[in-house]
Design an enzyme around this catalytic site. Structure first.
Site, mmCIF file in Angstrom:
data_model
loop_
_atom_site.group_PDB
_atom_site.id
_atom_site.type_symbol
_atom_site.label_atom_id
_atom_site.label_comp_id
_atom_site.label_asym_id
_atom_site.label_seq_id
_atom_site.Cartn_x
_atom_site.Cartn_y
_atom_site.Cartn_z
ATOM 1 C CE LYS A 19 27.728 12.928 -46.330
ATOM 2 N NZ LYS A 19 26.448 12.442 -46.900
ATOM 3 N NE ARG A 98 26.607 19.901 -45.818
ATOM 4 C CZ ARG A 98 25.649 19.176 -45.328
ATOM 5 N NH1 ARG A 98 24.541 19.036 -45.996
ATOM 6 N NH2 ARG A 98 25.795 18.582 -44.186
ATOM 7 N NE ARG A 137 20.016 9.704 -41.320
ATOM 8 C CZ ARG A 137 20.775 10.558 -42.005
ATOM 9 N NH1 ARG A 137 22.026 10.239 -42.312
ATOM 10 N NH2 ARG A 137 20.290 11.719 -42.370
ATOM 11 N NE ARG A 170 19.582 14.164 -39.372
ATOM 12 C CZ ARG A 170 20.563 14.441 -40.214
ATOM 13 N NH1 ARG A 170 21.704 13.778 -40.128
ATOM 14 N NH2 ARG A 170 20.410 15.373 -41.124
ATOM 15 N NE ARG A 181 18.774 16.707 -44.928
ATOM 16 C CZ ARG A 181 18.364 15.515 -44.482
ATOM 17 N NH1 ARG A 181 17.076 15.224 -44.438
ATOM 18 N NH2 ARG A 181 19.236 14.634 -44.082
HETATM 19 P P1 ADP Z 1 22.430 16.081 -44.233
HETATM 20 O O1 ADP Z 1 23.771 16.020 -44.905
HETATM 21 O O2 ADP Z 1 21.761 14.774 -44.129
HETATM 22 O O3 ADP Z 1 21.560 17.158 -44.781
HETATM 23 P P2 ADP Z 1 23.832 16.889 -41.841
HETATM 24 O O4 ADP Z 1 23.646 16.206 -40.553
HETATM 25 O O5 ADP Z 1 25.131 16.788 -42.525
HETATM 26 O O6 ADP Z 1 22.622 16.425 -42.735
HETATM 27 O O7 ADP Z 1 23.503 18.433 -41.671
HETATM 28 C C1 ADP Z 1 22.274 18.850 -41.097
HETATM 29 C C2 ADP Z 1 22.019 20.307 -41.468
HETATM 30 O O8 ADP Z 1 23.090 21.138 -40.954
HETATM 31 C C3 ADP Z 1 22.008 20.595 -42.976
HETATM 32 O O9 ADP Z 1 20.741 20.366 -43.550
HETATM 33 C C4 ADP Z 1 22.380 22.081 -42.990
HETATM 34 O O10 ADP Z 1 21.271 22.881 -42.600
HETATM 35 C C5 ADP Z 1 23.403 22.172 -41.865
HETATM 36 N N1 ADP Z 1 24.783 21.967 -42.357
HETATM 37 C C6 ADP Z 1 25.598 20.898 -42.145
HETATM 38 N N2 ADP Z 1 26.795 21.064 -42.726
HETATM 39 C C7 ADP Z 1 26.762 22.266 -43.340
HETATM 40 C C8 ADP Z 1 27.688 23.020 -44.127
HETATM 41 N N3 ADP Z 1 28.910 22.543 -44.425
HETATM 42 N N4 ADP Z 1 27.294 24.242 -44.573
HETATM 43 C C9 ADP Z 1 26.071 24.738 -44.296
HETATM 44 N N5 ADP Z 1 25.142 24.081 -43.573
HETATM 45 C C10 ADP Z 1 25.468 22.860 -43.097
HETATM 46 P P1 ADP Z 2 25.131 9.984 -44.588
HETATM 47 O O1 ADP Z 2 25.987 10.329 -43.397
HETATM 48 O O2 ADP Z 2 25.923 9.929 -45.861
HETATM 49 O O3 ADP Z 2 23.914 10.818 -44.717
HETATM 50 P P2 ADP Z 2 24.480 7.569 -43.063
HETATM 51 O O4 ADP Z 2 25.801 7.004 -42.697
HETATM 52 O O5 ADP Z 2 23.721 8.268 -42.012
HETATM 53 O O6 ADP Z 2 24.622 8.510 -44.379
HETATM 54 O O7 ADP Z 2 23.613 6.375 -43.680
HETATM 55 C C1 ADP Z 2 22.266 6.607 -44.111
HETATM 56 C C2 ADP Z 2 21.413 5.390 -43.767
HETATM 57 O O8 ADP Z 2 21.784 4.299 -44.640
HETATM 58 C C3 ADP Z 2 21.599 4.897 -42.353
HETATM 59 O O9 ADP Z 2 20.351 4.432 -41.889
HETATM 60 C C4 ADP Z 2 22.600 3.734 -42.499
HETATM 61 O O10 ADP Z 2 22.434 2.751 -41.492
HETATM 62 C C5 ADP Z 2 22.278 3.197 -43.875
HETATM 63 N N1 ADP Z 2 23.468 2.702 -44.597
HETATM 64 C C6 ADP Z 2 24.721 3.222 -44.592
HETATM 65 N N2 ADP Z 2 25.549 2.529 -45.412
HETATM 66 C C7 ADP Z 2 24.789 1.537 -45.961
HETATM 67 C C8 ADP Z 2 25.075 0.471 -46.898
HETATM 68 N N3 ADP Z 2 26.320 0.311 -47.423
HETATM 69 N N4 ADP Z 2 24.065 -0.342 -47.229
HETATM 70 C C9 ADP Z 2 22.813 -0.177 -46.687
HETATM 71 N N5 ADP Z 2 22.488 0.802 -45.817
HETATM 72 C C10 ADP Z 2 23.454 1.657 -45.438
#
Ligand code: ADP
Ligand code: ADP
Ligand code: ZN
Length: 229
Positions: A19, A98, A137, A170, A181
């Site tokens: 994303k 979410r 990542r 991260r 998650r």
């Molecule tokens: P990921 O989707 O990889 O878990 P994000 O970077 O989107 O990570 O979010 C990191 C953290 O921030 C989540 O694990 C959660 O604790 C919080 N968070 C993000 N977006 C939301 C949301 N829409 N509602 C509640 N908590 C959120």
């Molecule tokens: P999200 O925001 O959905 O959690 P990220 O954009 O952070 O996902 O991508 C997660 C990991 O996968 C990152 O390390 C990114 O570089 C890698 N990635 C993203 N898209 C692709 C793809 N189409 N093929 C392979 N690796 C990818």
């Protein structure tokens, strides 16, 4: 309170679907402002305020931040970004909603603003692909750019292509936190896809393809939806 109505897009999919990667590529092409609630929270946590500490208590154990707090912070940010002189059409929302409650709260907030939801992009990737994407990542703590050790490495090892900062892993990209998650995603977030599908807003995209192919597919599908204005 909004001065002008806007057109928004949501990007959804499990952690690791790409994303953030896709948002960075498509937002400028669609004239949308990318907002990630995760990035928003990480910014507040970096400030070491009381609010930051409260948020950290959830994020650090891989739990969701409470809905009311999340929605308030998001809408304040939307007002801030789209107010004034902004040339943007709307927001590209990443990481929100979410759960069903957040989806309904968003509907209400958009209705109050007179804004339109153009599409919900679902980046679909099989669960077994996600762990290796997330544990490899690397992110830029300064500009938010995302890389992968193997699949999308920076030009110079450990250094952000965009801004030159040192890349980090991260703290919640450990196998245990990823599992937690992902479980929350499949239990609480995936059902929201059906809510948008029923409204005719969902765009399913195969995210298990090269990064550029995925973004081309999304832009191609979304451009005509804006042109109807
Ligand atoms: P990921 O989707 O990889 O878990 P994000 O970077 O989107 O990570 O979010 C990191 C953290 O921030 C989540 O694990 C959660 O604790 C919080 N968070 C993000 N977006 C939301 C949301 N829409 N509602 C509640 N908590 C959120
Ligand atoms: P999200 O925001 O959905 O959690 P990220 O954009 O952070 O996902 O991508 C997660 C990991 O996968 C990152 O390390 C990114 O570089 C890698 N990635 C993203 N898209 C692709 C793809 N189409 N093929 C392979 N690796 C990818
Ligand atoms: Zn950077």
């Amino acid at each position: 309170m909004a001065e002008k109505s806007a057109a928004h897009v949501i990007i959804m999919g499990p952690q690791g679907a790409g994303k953030g990667t896709q948002a960075a590529l498509i937002a400028p092409r669609l004239h949308l402002e990318h907002i990630s609630t995760g990035d928003l929270f990480r910014e507040v946590m970096a400030g070491d305020s009381e609010l930051g500490q409260e948020i950290r208590s959830y994020v650090d154990r891989g739990a969701l931040v409470p809905d009311a707090l999340t929605i308030r912070m998001l809408m304040d940010h939307v007002d801030h970004v789209l107010g004034g002189e902004s040339e943007m059409r709307g927001m590209l929302l990443d990481g929100f909603p979410r759960n069903q409650a957040q989806a309904e709260a968003l509907d209400l907030a958009l209705r109050e603003r007179g804004d339109r939801l153009v599409s919900v992009v679902h980046v679909d990737v099989p669960r077994e692909r996600l762990m290796e994407r997330l544990t490899g990542r690397l992110v830029c703590p300064n500009c938010g750019a995302t890389y992968h050790r193997g699949f999308n490495p920076p030009k110079v090892e450990g250094v952000c292509d965009v801004c030159g900062s040192s890349l980090i892993q991260r703290s919640d990209d450990t196998p245990e936190a990823v599992e937690r998650r992902l479980s929350i995603y499949y239990e609480q977030t995936a059902p929201v896809l059906d809510y948008y599908r029923a409204k005719g807003l969902l765009l399913d995209v195969d995210g298990d393809r090269p990064i550029v192919d995925v973004s081309e597919r999304i832009v191609e599908a979304l451009l005509p939806k804006f042109d109807v204005d």
